[in-house]
Write a protein that holds these residues in place. Structure first.
Motif, mmCIF file in Angstrom:
data_model
loop_
_atom_site.group_PDB
_atom_site.id
_atom_site.type_symbol
_atom_site.label_atom_id
_atom_site.label_comp_id
_atom_site.label_asym_id
_atom_site.label_seq_id
_atom_site.Cartn_x
_atom_site.Cartn_y
_atom_site.Cartn_z
ATOM 1 N N ARG A 157 -3.441 14.048 -19.421
ATOM 2 C CA ARG A 157 -3.975 14.045 -21.085
ATOM 3 C C ARG A 157 -3.967 15.448 -21.551
ATOM 4 O O ARG A 157 -3.464 15.609 -22.634
ATOM 5 C CB ARG A 157 -5.167 13.247 -21.312
ATOM 6 C CG ARG A 157 -5.495 13.214 -22.502
ATOM 7 C CD ARG A 157 -6.694 12.089 -22.670
ATOM 8 N NE ARG A 157 -7.613 12.444 -23.984
ATOM 9 C CZ ARG A 157 -8.612 11.551 -24.560
ATOM 10 N NH1 ARG A 157 -8.873 10.514 -23.520
ATOM 11 N NH2 ARG A 157 -9.530 11.684 -25.420
ATOM 12 N N ALA B 76 -0.464 17.077 -21.707
ATOM 13 C CA ALA B 76 0.239 16.287 -22.789
ATOM 14 C C ALA B 76 -0.154 16.813 -24.299
ATOM 15 O O ALA B 76 0.781 17.357 -25.009
ATOM 16 C CB ALA B 76 0.266 14.745 -22.668
ATOM 17 N N GLY C 105 7.530 20.252 -20.885
ATOM 18 C CA GLY C 105 6.612 19.208 -21.183
ATOM 19 C C GLY C 105 6.463 18.069 -20.280
ATOM 20 O O GLY C 105 5.476 17.930 -19.595
ATOM 21 N N LEU D 281 4.207 17.264 -16.349
ATOM 22 C CA LEU D 281 3.637 16.122 -16.173
ATOM 23 C C LEU D 281 3.978 15.494 -14.926
ATOM 24 O O LEU D 281 3.168 15.157 -13.941
ATOM 25 C CB LEU D 281 3.648 15.221 -17.102
ATOM 26 C CG LEU D 281 2.815 15.238 -18.378
ATOM 27 C CD1 LEU D 281 3.410 14.299 -19.520
ATOM 28 C CD2 LEU D 281 1.412 15.275 -18.166
ATOM 29 N N VAL E 116 5.348 12.172 -23.402
ATOM 30 C CA VAL E 116 4.294 12.882 -22.691
ATOM 31 C C VAL E 116 2.956 12.093 -22.763
ATOM 32 O O VAL E 116 1.898 12.516 -22.310
ATOM 33 C CB VAL E 116 4.098 14.160 -23.032
ATOM 34 C CG1 VAL E 116 5.383 15.224 -22.726
ATOM 35 C CG2 VAL E 116 3.587 14.426 -24.553
#
Lengths: 385, 385
Positions: B184, B187, B226, B230, B335
């Motif tokens: 989180r 992102a 991005g 993740l 994301v």
């Protein structure tokens, strides 16, 4: 990406009518030496504008700093500063005046013979007078970095130094001040900035996409605005973009975290020292041939350059590389900077002389891989004839 | 190009194993307060690594700085510094810790009630304690700028200040320190950086091609890295590029000489203050709807954004703009950052409350043309539901 340090404390004051802001930028009690080049700063009123902005401060002048600023000349400024107890340096001009002023700033209180600053690359500089700049010629980026190149005529040597102590405190960039520049200086500036970018970009990939794209941004912009700056000298936006691009090209940012080359510059410096060519002329001669000679070690970046900067997408890899190099040479020629030694009346006998100077100055391992030895430099130079 | 000043003296020390360099970066005789957030800096060993690097210096800790750092919390650090006569602040964390530390730096010796710093935007800050940063969360750019946003919980107010005195002296950026961040936060960081760029880019053209291309460089890189950050949390280069991009997104460079918007941030701040959403979540909600509402005044840049960032070349102008906005929303969602108020359990009744807060905080004329009045903000918010 490679590990890096990035530090650049120079304040940029950009735009029309910025010279008036010198009053807030220079300490109120400063005893100022204004350093400049030939008579153009005097003739076009810039010096008077600078002195008006400095108001009641003590201001003296030191003129006559030549292109490829000479140690012999600059030591005159050092003497004047010591004699007159001046304490703030204001460079009014282009890269030569600014580079020269950086040397003067470091030399005034240097412990030892000032030439030692250049012989040791600035390693022992531990103080410098504060300096600011009024940039009149977009080209070298010296207005926003801590590098300086100085020539000692008596030795035919052109050496550089760097020190964080010679970052200008501020640089005033007024694009209007470039309107009256001769086309040759604008063209040289565009070529100089282009090659500065290439020295930091055209190496090998290290997965640094921001640095790559920033570099390509500057190259694309130079390709656009270089010819425009010659065609419409009083187009403010064109000159503003050329000016900001040239500053960005060598302020440390695009080179942070990536390998760098600089062999074109090292070879070019020797040509200037021996034959007096403009700095940018030497770069325009050397770069295309260096790219040809190093096409294998630079292959990945040459292909990226071809695609992203020149929009070349068809043909074999080698054809695309050849086309990108040809476009680069054509760009230099399009702004009037010739790209062969013979264009400047220099023949094949120069090769031996230049290689001997590289050897004398310890330039035996150049480039991002330190593998441009004297034999490779010779092959590059032979192709330059 | 517009006239501008650009000044950024923060030293960036970038790369793996950089924390050890604190010993050279912090004055040897400093009495240091290390400020940090929750327990993660403690648990993952970063605090211990920092303290080991600081060696024999006097070092105290101040933890518990929350996301959207609270005035009420930060005043505890101010008291500790005064009581313990500390003189150097080291922020270890992300934007909230760094923003909070900037406020503390300015507040310790502020003449008057420190909340006044935020009420007056930093206008009366004339000294600050020196500070450095160890960045652990790439997002806000606070590590290389002079801005700070602080929340006063008791007033549900989120206000900002700026002062050149709170530029960090240095910021250590070690991408490895981001490997253990929750998805989180990664992102949010990517969205935050994306919107920072958009606030400075998505306005109207002023013939500033370098700034435009730099901004597009950052957007393109965020779109690439991005999702990768993740998917492969321990890919050093991906995290390094995310980190450097986020820093570049708000260090003043891409905004120099161009108009800026910032309406998305101003509206988003009110949503966070009222409903406690993460800063990036509010940006992801507001931006797509702001672009829809302002599609006429931003038309030229929206078309450029569509072509250069999203490679959208077919369709009518309006179709291309719609596609670019849809791609932007899809990037945020990709994301994992939701883009509607309802995704966070907030209903249509929020619109009145947010508009009332905008009015209470004087946010009646937002955007690059200062023409986003309360009625326009209301329309944007209605579309956010």
């Amino acid at each position: 990406m490679l590990n890096f340090d990035y530090y650049n404390p120079t304040r940029i004051v950009f735009g029309k009518d910025s010279i008036a802001r010198l009053d807030e930028l220079v300490p109120a009690d400063a005893r100022v030496l204004v350093l400049y080049g030939g008579g153009s700063a005097e003739r076009n009123g810039t010096l008077a504008e600078v002195e008006a902005a400095l108001g009641a401060r003590t201001v003296q002048r030191f003129g006559g700093i030549e292109p490829n600023p000479a140690y012999e000349t600059l030591m005159g400024a050092v003497e004047q500063i010591r004699r007159e107890k001046l304490d703030f340096l204001l460079a009014v001009g282009g890269g030569s005046v600014i580079d020269g002023t950086k040397f003067v700033a470091a030399a005034v209180n240097y412990a030892g013979e000032p030439w030692n600053i250049l012989e040791t690359g600035g390693k022992h500089v531990n103080q410098a007078l504060p300096m600011g700049c009024v940039l009149t010629l977009p080209a070298t980026g010296s207005e926003m970095n801590c590098f300086s190149v100085v020539t000692r005529k008596s030795l035919q040597a052109k050496l550089s130094f760097a020190s964080p102590l010679v970052f200008p405190r501020f640089s005033v960039l007024d694009p209007v001040k470039t309107f009256t520049l001769p086309p040759r200086q604008i063209a040289n500036g565009a070529v100089d900035a282009f090659v500065h970018v290439m020295e930091q970009y055209m190496t090998y990939p290290v997965n640094a996409p921001v640095q790559d794209r920033y570099a390509e941004s500057l190259l694309q912009t130079l390709i656009e605005v270089g010819p425009q700056a010659l065609a419409t000298p009083e187009d403010y936006d064109v000159r503003a973009n050329l000016m900001w691009t040239a500053t960005q090209a060598l302020n440390g940012l695009i080179g942070a975290g990536v390998p760098q080359d600089w062999a074109t510059h090292m070879i070019g410096h020797e040509i200037t020292a021996l034959y007096g060519l403009d700095h940018a002329q030497t770069l325009a001669i050397v770069l295309p041939n260096l790219l040809q000679q190093r096409r294998d070690t630079k292959r990945a970046k040459l292909l990226q350059f071809a695609a992203r900067v020149w929009d070349i997408h068809s043909g074999t890899e080698d054809e695309r590389i050849d086309a990108a190099i040809a476009h680069t040479r054509a760009f230099f020629e399009s702004v009037g900077v010739k790209t062969r030694l013979s264009d400047y009346g220099i023949g094949a006998d120069a090769v031996d002389r230049i290689v001997a100077q590289l050897e004398a100055h310890g330039m035996k391992k150049l480039g991002e891989h330190r593998d441009i030895d004297l034999a490779t430099s010779r092959r590059i130079l032979e192709a330059c004839v």
